[in-house]
Design a protein around this motif. Structure first.
Motif, mmCIF file in Angstrom:
data_model
loop_
_atom_site.group_PDB
_atom_site.id
_atom_site.type_symbol
_atom_site.label_atom_id
_atom_site.label_comp_id
_atom_site.label_asym_id
_atom_site.label_seq_id
_atom_site.Cartn_x
_atom_site.Cartn_y
_atom_site.Cartn_z
ATOM 1 N N GLU A 39 -1.534 -11.434 -1.280
ATOM 2 C CA GLU A 39 -1.754 -10.150 -1.932
ATOM 3 C C GLU A 39 -3.245 -9.884 -2.099
ATOM 4 O OE1 GLU A 39 2.359 -9.500 -4.415
ATOM 5 O OE2 GLU A 39 0.568 -10.023 -5.535
ATOM 6 N N THR A 40 -3.615 -8.655 -1.798
ATOM 7 C CA THR A 40 -5.000 -8.222 -1.929
ATOM 8 C C THR A 40 -5.036 -6.868 -2.622
ATOM 9 O OG1 THR A 40 -7.080 -7.857 -0.734
ATOM 10 C CG2 THR A 40 -5.074 -7.128 0.367
ATOM 11 N N PHE A 41 -6.066 -6.645 -3.403
ATOM 12 C CA PHE A 41 -6.305 -5.337 -4.009
ATOM 13 C C PHE A 41 -7.457 -4.687 -3.263
ATOM 14 C CE2 PHE A 41 -4.125 -7.470 -7.450
ATOM 15 C CZ PHE A 41 -3.372 -6.464 -8.048
ATOM 16 N N LEU A 42 -7.239 -3.451 -2.823
ATOM 17 C CA LEU A 42 -8.255 -2.693 -2.105
ATOM 18 C C LEU A 42 -8.626 -1.457 -2.908
ATOM 19 C CD1 LEU A 42 -6.705 -2.719 1.494
ATOM 20 C CD2 LEU A 42 -8.344 -4.345 0.511
ATOM 21 N N LEU A 43 -9.902 -1.113 -2.907
ATOM 22 C CA LEU A 43 -10.386 0.114 -3.536
ATOM 23 C C LEU A 43 -10.799 1.078 -2.442
ATOM 24 C CD1 LEU A 43 -11.432 1.767 -6.037
ATOM 25 C CD2 LEU A 43 -13.647 0.668 -5.610
ATOM 26 N N LEU A 44 -10.238 2.285 -2.462
ATOM 27 C CA LEU A 44 -10.605 3.329 -1.528
ATOM 28 C C LEU A 44 -11.466 4.350 -2.242
ATOM 29 C CD1 LEU A 44 -7.981 2.018 -0.409
ATOM 30 C CD2 LEU A 44 -7.403 4.229 0.527
ATOM 31 N N GLY A 45 -12.461 4.880 -1.536
ATOM 32 C CA GLY A 45 -13.310 5.915 -2.103
ATOM 33 C C GLY A 45 -13.759 6.883 -1.033
ATOM 34 N N ALA A 46 -13.872 8.166 -1.399
ATOM 35 C CA ALA A 46 -14.354 9.195 -0.469
ATOM 36 C C ALA A 46 -15.014 10.301 -1.275
ATOM 37 C CB ALA A 46 -13.196 9.761 0.343
ATOM 38 N N ASN A 47 -16.157 10.801 -0.763
ATOM 39 C CA ASN A 47 -16.782 11.936 -1.445
ATOM 40 C C ASN A 47 -17.349 12.976 -0.485
ATOM 41 O OD1 ASN A 47 -19.170 10.566 -0.721
ATOM 42 N ND2 ASN A 47 -20.197 11.121 -2.623
ATOM 43 N N LEU A 48 -17.034 12.876 0.792
ATOM 44 C CA LEU A 48 -17.449 13.873 1.767
ATOM 45 C C LEU A 48 -16.232 14.391 2.518
ATOM 46 C CD1 LEU A 48 -20.592 12.169 3.384
ATOM 47 C CD2 LEU A 48 -20.556 13.944 1.607
ATOM 48 N N GLY A 49 -16.322 15.605 3.021
ATOM 49 C CA GLY A 49 -15.239 16.166 3.820
ATOM 50 C C GLY A 49 -14.010 16.466 2.980
ATOM 51 N N ASP A 50 -12.852 16.477 3.628
ATOM 52 C CA ASP A 50 -11.575 16.716 2.954
ATOM 53 C C ASP A 50 -11.115 15.385 2.357
ATOM 54 O OD1 ASP A 50 -8.927 17.121 2.192
ATOM 55 O OD2 ASP A 50 -8.419 18.283 3.985
ATOM 56 N N ARG A 51 -11.541 15.142 1.135
ATOM 57 C CA ARG A 51 -11.328 13.833 0.500
ATOM 58 C C ARG A 51 -9.852 13.464 0.408
ATOM 59 N NH1 ARG A 51 -14.066 14.489 -5.137
ATOM 60 N NH2 ARG A 51 -12.633 16.240 -5.059
ATOM 61 N N VAL A 52 -9.001 14.407 0.037
ATOM 62 C CA VAL A 52 -7.575 14.109 -0.145
ATOM 63 C C VAL A 52 -6.939 13.694 1.177
ATOM 64 C CG1 VAL A 52 -5.335 15.086 -0.800
ATOM 65 C CG2 VAL A 52 -7.370 15.607 -2.164
ATOM 66 N N THR A 53 -7.231 14.441 2.242
ATOM 67 C CA THR A 53 -6.673 14.117 3.559
ATOM 68 C C THR A 53 -7.189 12.764 4.042
ATOM 69 O OG1 THR A 53 -6.431 16.448 4.109
ATOM 70 C CG2 THR A 53 -6.487 14.905 5.960
ATOM 71 N N THR A 54 -8.473 12.522 3.870
ATOM 72 C CA THR A 54 -9.057 11.253 4.309
ATOM 73 C C THR A 54 -8.441 10.080 3.560
ATOM 74 O OG1 THR A 54 -11.130 12.345 4.882
ATOM 75 C CG2 THR A 54 -11.213 9.959 4.596
ATOM 76 N N MET A 55 -8.277 10.234 2.260
ATOM 77 C CA MET A 55 -7.674 9.148 1.472
ATOM 78 C C MET A 55 -6.236 8.897 1.932
ATOM 79 S SD MET A 55 -9.907 7.988 -0.866
ATOM 80 C CE MET A 55 -9.078 7.494 -2.360
ATOM 81 N N GLY A 56 -5.494 9.968 2.163
ATOM 82 C CA GLY A 56 -4.112 9.820 2.631
ATOM 83 C C GLY A 56 -4.037 9.131 3.970
ATOM 84 N N ARG A 57 -4.929 9.501 4.864
ATOM 85 C CA ARG A 57 -4.958 8.885 6.195
ATOM 86 C C ARG A 57 -5.353 7.408 6.092
ATOM 87 N NH1 ARG A 57 -2.751 7.906 10.431
ATOM 88 N NH2 ARG A 57 -3.958 7.781 12.338
ATOM 89 N N ALA A 58 -6.282 7.084 5.203
ATOM 90 C CA ALA A 58 -6.670 5.680 5.002
ATOM 91 C C ALA A 58 -5.474 4.858 4.525
ATOM 92 C CB ALA A 58 -7.820 5.583 4.005
ATOM 93 N N ILE A 86 -15.412 7.693 3.804
ATOM 94 C CA ILE A 86 -14.407 6.732 3.307
ATOM 95 C C ILE A 86 -15.092 5.388 3.091
ATOM 96 C CG2 ILE A 86 -13.672 6.005 5.622
ATOM 97 C CD1 ILE A 86 -11.338 6.382 2.539
ATOM 98 N N ASP A 87 -14.627 4.696 2.089
ATOM 99 C CA ASP A 87 -15.088 3.343 1.802
ATOM 100 C C ASP A 87 -13.866 2.545 1.392
ATOM 101 O OD1 ASP A 87 -16.987 1.276 1.374
ATOM 102 O OD2 ASP A 87 -17.001 1.708 -0.770
ATOM 103 N N ILE A 88 -13.717 1.368 1.946
ATOM 104 C CA ILE A 88 -12.606 0.480 1.573
ATOM 105 C C ILE A 88 -13.205 -0.858 1.170
ATOM 106 C CG2 ILE A 88 -10.441 -0.614 2.273
ATOM 107 C CD1 ILE A 88 -10.260 1.577 4.500
ATOM 108 N N ASP A 89 -13.078 -1.187 -0.106
ATOM 109 C CA ASP A 89 -13.602 -2.449 -0.625
ATOM 110 C C ASP A 89 -12.458 -3.402 -0.934
ATOM 111 O OD1 ASP A 89 -16.253 -1.580 -0.604
ATOM 112 O OD2 ASP A 89 -16.212 -0.926 -2.688
ATOM 113 N N ILE A 90 -12.676 -4.678 -0.658
ATOM 114 C CA ILE A 90 -11.727 -5.718 -1.064
ATOM 115 C C ILE A 90 -12.114 -6.138 -2.474
ATOM 116 C CG2 ILE A 90 -10.783 -8.004 -0.579
ATOM 117 C CD1 ILE A 90 -11.754 -7.556 2.382
ATOM 118 N N LEU A 91 -11.234 -5.892 -3.432
ATOM 119 C CA LEU A 91 -11.513 -6.268 -4.815
ATOM 120 C C LEU A 91 -11.124 -7.718 -5.071
ATOM 121 C CD1 LEU A 91 -10.220 -3.090 -6.682
ATOM 122 C CD2 LEU A 91 -12.558 -3.622 -5.941
#
Length: 160
Positions: free
Chosen positions: A2-21, A92-97
């Protein structure tokens, strides 16, 4: 594992990008067990940039930590991420927490994430899905880390 990932976005269509990630993580990394709400958050580190959307995922993966990092970075790249400035604006940014209860420090990988306990934008969504999860190095729960967090920046559930 099990891993916890943090997603972040602040450019472009943030909602769509997060969903696609999230979709790509489910396809390429592992099964998503839990996911937090989307949170709108103030920028941290470099504050002169648009606000972020952040989300934490709990993922069951067969990938070891280094291949996990490589997969998450490949997803970032696929979604248009260009690494220019540390803490700068990004598509988009994906960090391993966390990765299980492991503590890993290499040239390319630090788990638990070294700033996890200092950032409300990480702790608030983590608190939603794992309030009792214990940091393997600091030996404190998410709730305890949030209570002690020095960051006072704005973090709120995102309303579409």
């Amino acid at each position: 594992m099990e891993t916890f990932l943090l997603l972040g976005a602040n450019l472009g269509d943030r909602v769509t990008t997060m969903g696609r990630a999230v979709e790509l993580i489910a396809q390429q990394v592992g099964k998503i067990i839990r996911q937090s709400s989307l949170y709108e958050t103030a920028p941290w580190g470099v504050t002169e940039q648009p606000s972020y959307l952040n989300q934490v995922l709990l993922v069951k993966t067969a990938l070891a930590p280094q291949p996990l990092l490589e997969h998450t970075q490949a997803i970032e790249y696929e979604l248009g991420r260009v690494r220019l400035d540390k803490w700068g604006a990004r598509l988009i940014d994906i960090d391993i927490l966390y990765y299980e209860q492991q503590a890993i420090r290499t040239e390319t990988l630090s788990i638990p994430h070294p700033y996890l306990h200092l950032r409300r934008f990480t702790l608030m969504p983590l608190m939603e899905i794992a309030p009792h999860y214990r940091h393997p190095v600091l030996q404190k729960t998410t709730q305890e880390l949030l209570n002690e967090c020095p960051d006072t920046s704005d973090v709120a559930i995102f309303n579409f």
